[in-house]
Design an enzyme around this catalytic site. Structure first.
Site, mmCIF file in Angstrom:
data_model
loop_
_atom_site.group_PDB
_atom_site.id
_atom_site.type_symbol
_atom_site.label_atom_id
_atom_site.label_comp_id
_atom_site.label_asym_id
_atom_site.label_seq_id
_atom_site.Cartn_x
_atom_site.Cartn_y
_atom_site.Cartn_z
ATOM 1 C CD GLU A 1 58.691 31.902 46.746
ATOM 2 O OE1 GLU A 1 58.478 31.662 45.649
ATOM 3 O OE2 GLU A 1 57.889 32.546 47.535
ATOM 4 C CG ASP B 1 62.735 31.356 44.244
ATOM 5 O OD1 ASP B 1 61.897 31.885 44.931
ATOM 6 O OD2 ASP B 1 62.252 30.541 43.143
ATOM 7 C CG ASP C 1 54.634 31.273 58.424
ATOM 8 O OD1 ASP C 1 54.798 31.805 57.208
ATOM 9 O OD2 ASP C 1 53.961 31.697 59.177
ATOM 10 C CG ASN D 1 52.759 28.413 52.047
ATOM 11 O OD1 ASN D 1 53.138 28.081 53.091
ATOM 12 N ND2 ASN D 1 53.110 29.640 51.391
#
Length: 195
Positions: free
Chosen positions: A131, A88, A105, A96
């Site tokens: 993620e 994770d 990304d 983000n």
């Protein structure tokens, strides 16, 4: 009146020539139709393979999809022991929000590259969603799984990620380790009191 003024049928060649020409035209048409049908079949097969690949692989990262995770995990669990590394990305929402979704990304693609590089050929990397990634490792060796998790942590947490815009970004992950084996006949949990 009009029907009387039209001449009868005009034959250019003999009847045998016309019959042969008709057969040749028929063979050409059937061959063409057959080739088109074969090409359509091949195209359909290519489309089906592409669809199955897209269904089993994450489009952004190329890792296996959640569907493939379920299928392969169940298969591997029944065959051998199965080690699972649950990976994770820490604070991914902040990445983000701060750097933009394109940078997020970039992080996921680079993370997939690093994970794939350090996993064994028999291990399967899957993107569970967002993620979160899962590595399926055919293994009964819990200590070996922990060493694999440590290697992955060093690879990811120890070096900054270079984004497509050239910026460096420090990314860290957490990795959980779990292990299971094939289903075996369990010992009865209650003593047999029928004697």
């Amino acid at each position: 009146l009009i029907a009387q003024s039209l001449p009868g049928p005009v034959y250019i060649g003999s009847y045998e020539f016309m019959a042969t020409a008709s057969i040749v035209n028929l063979v050409i048409c059937v061959t063409f139709i057959g080739l088109v049908a074969i090409e359509m079949g091949w195209e359909s097969e290519r489309r089906e393979k592409r669809y199955l690949r897209e269904l089993r692989h994450d489009q952004l990262t190329g890792a296996l999809s959640r569907l493939a995770l379920r299928e392969e995990g169940a298969r591997m669990l029944q065959e051998d022991g199965l080690g699972v590394l649950m990976i994770d990305v820490d604070h991914f929402k902040t990445i983000n929000d701060t750097h933009g979704h394109a940078s997020g990304d970039d992080v996921l693609v680079e993370l997939t590259r690093r994970l794939s590089h350090h996993l064994r050929g028999s291990d399967l990397l899957c993107r569970q969603g967002g993620e979160e990634f899962v590595a399926l490792c055919p293994s009964n060796d819990r200590q070996g799984l922990r060493h694999a998790a440590d290697r992955l942590l060093q690879s990811i947490n120890g070096r900054a990620f270079v984004l497509n815009n050239g910026k460096l970004l420090r990314v860290t992950v957490r990795i959980g380790v779990a292990q299971g084996g094939p289903a075996t006949a369990a010992e009865p949990s209650l003593p047999d009191r029928s004697r």
